[in-house]
Design an enzyme around this catalytic site. Structure first.
Site, mmCIF file in Angstrom:
data_model
loop_
_atom_site.group_PDB
_atom_site.id
_atom_site.type_symbol
_atom_site.label_atom_id
_atom_site.label_comp_id
_atom_site.label_asym_id
_atom_site.label_seq_id
_atom_site.Cartn_x
_atom_site.Cartn_y
_atom_site.Cartn_z
ATOM 1 N N LYS A 6 84.874 -6.093 17.787
ATOM 2 C CA LYS A 6 84.254 -7.369 17.430
ATOM 3 C C LYS A 6 83.204 -7.652 18.494
ATOM 4 O O LYS A 6 83.520 -7.844 19.669
ATOM 5 C CB LYS A 6 85.287 -8.492 17.381
ATOM 6 C CG LYS A 6 84.670 -9.829 16.998
ATOM 7 C CD LYS A 6 85.619 -10.996 17.199
ATOM 8 C CE LYS A 6 84.875 -12.309 16.999
ATOM 9 N NZ LYS A 6 85.678 -13.479 17.415
ATOM 10 N N GLY A 42 86.121 -23.003 18.766
ATOM 11 C CA GLY A 42 87.076 -23.969 19.277
ATOM 12 C C GLY A 42 86.777 -25.413 18.953
ATOM 13 O O GLY A 42 87.464 -26.307 19.448
ATOM 14 N N ASN A 74 91.969 -18.867 15.656
ATOM 15 C CA ASN A 74 92.709 -18.847 16.913
ATOM 16 C C ASN A 74 93.094 -20.260 17.349
ATOM 17 O O ASN A 74 94.251 -20.671 17.273
ATOM 18 C CB ASN A 74 91.886 -18.153 17.997
ATOM 19 C CG ASN A 74 92.653 -17.953 19.304
ATOM 20 O OD1 ASN A 74 92.114 -17.403 20.256
ATOM 21 N ND2 ASN A 74 93.896 -18.372 19.392
ATOM 22 N N THR A 75 92.100 -21.049 17.771
ATOM 23 C CA THR A 75 92.378 -22.342 18.391
ATOM 24 C C THR A 75 93.147 -23.288 17.478
ATOM 25 O O THR A 75 94.036 -24.021 17.940
ATOM 26 C CB THR A 75 91.064 -23.010 18.844
ATOM 27 O OG1 THR A 75 90.319 -22.079 19.637
ATOM 28 C CG2 THR A 75 91.339 -24.256 19.657
ATOM 29 N N ALA A 107 85.461 -18.797 13.587
ATOM 30 C CA ALA A 107 85.207 -19.935 14.484
ATOM 31 C C ALA A 107 84.971 -21.226 13.717
ATOM 32 O O ALA A 107 84.258 -21.258 12.720
ATOM 33 C CB ALA A 107 84.030 -19.676 15.422
ATOM 34 N N GLY A 108 85.596 -22.292 14.225
ATOM 35 C CA GLY A 108 85.371 -23.635 13.723
ATOM 36 C C GLY A 108 86.388 -24.140 12.723
ATOM 37 O O GLY A 108 86.489 -25.344 12.487
#
Length: 280
Positions: A120, A181, A229-230, A207-208
């Site tokens: 990645k 994040g 993830n976050t 992301a987001g």
């Protein structure tokens, strides 16, 4: 493009809906990151609850391949069932990302995935919004592809850049929904739709995403997969959130395959007018 043939879609929905990157086939369309968890056990249990097939780990956090076998998360996951996607998070230039990517391939070999050439690619020089560098990403992608890597670049959702990266040989494109994040959801919906429409490779929203409904929406518009993830790691209960994201991805994918009804400006009765009893 949305598919409309009911019988064709029915067969797609009832069979196992795998997807492919390069020569690898994956069962789950939910991919997980491994940062920001409170502890290793919480990360392990969340990965298990998510049923994810692909797990991404920042190479810089592993420091170097000699650390394998020293009680890190990478040591305790079952890499016979999971696929490692090393990432170049923290790299600010193309040259730096290229050097780190080479270490990622060595880590793949250490865990027994000798045929794993996935990377990645992240090149981020913006420390405020963490937006990826388009020129650095394209430069590093070309170099790594020529060296035999399977490159999955993380990009701002620019349809032209996405097509350029596909044309140089990237096997998937990873446009952001909103900054890393941030939990803002999909803020660039129109651009992402254009990328999906024009792509001949998997499009993975990265992301987001902050809620399962946002993961669902991303899949409804035709994304191949989601990387989260976050939203899981920083929730009050990561295990439950991981399962929620799993179900959101599955539901959104089935909605996309089924094909949604057309919107109408006026209401339309669901019951036919014929056969209605007249009141005398």
């Amino acid at each position: 493009m949305m598919e409309n043939n009911y019988m064709k879609n029915e067969s797609k929905i009832t069979k196992q809906d795998n997807f492919q990157i390069a020569d690898q086939i994956f069962q789950s369309r939910l991919m997980l990151g491994t940062g920001r968890y409170k502890n290793t056990q919480e990360a392990i249990s969340s990965i298990k609850a998510s049923k994810a097939s692909i797990i991404t780990v920042a190479i810089r956090r592993m420091q170097n391949s000699k650390n394998i076998g020293k009680s890190s998360l990478i040591d305790v996951l079952n890499w016979q069932k999971l696929w490692l996607l090393p990432n170049t998070a923290g790299c600010e230039t193309a040259d730096e990302a290229i050097r780190i990517a080479s270490l990622g391939m060595e880590i793949n070999k250490k865990i027994g995935q000798t045929n794993n050439k996935f990377i990645k690619l992240e090149v981020i020089s913006d420390s405020n919004y963490l937006l990826p560098d388009p020129l650095g990403t394209l430069k590093a992608a070309e170099y790594l592809i020529n060296k035999g890597f399977i490159v999955l670049p993380y990009i701002y959702p620019d349809p032209i850049l996405a097509k350029q990266l596909e044309d140089v040989g990237c096997h998937a494109i990873m446009p952001l929904g909103s900054p890393i994040g941030s939990g803002q959801g999909i803020k660039n919906l129109h651009n992402i739709q254009i990328i999906i429409e024009n792509a001949k490779v998997p499009i993975i929203i990265d992301a987001g995403i902050g809620k399962a409904s946002e993961a669902n929406h991303a899949m409804e518009i035709g994304a191949t997969a989601i990387l989260i993830n976050t939203a899981i790691a920083k929730s009050s209960d990561p295990n439950i959130m991981a399962e929620s994201m799993k179900l959101g991805v599955i539901s959104g994918r089935k909605c996309y395959l089924a094909g949604t009804m057309q919107k109408n400006s006026h209401g339309k009765a669901s019951s036919p007018n014929e056969g209605i009893l007249k009141v005398i």
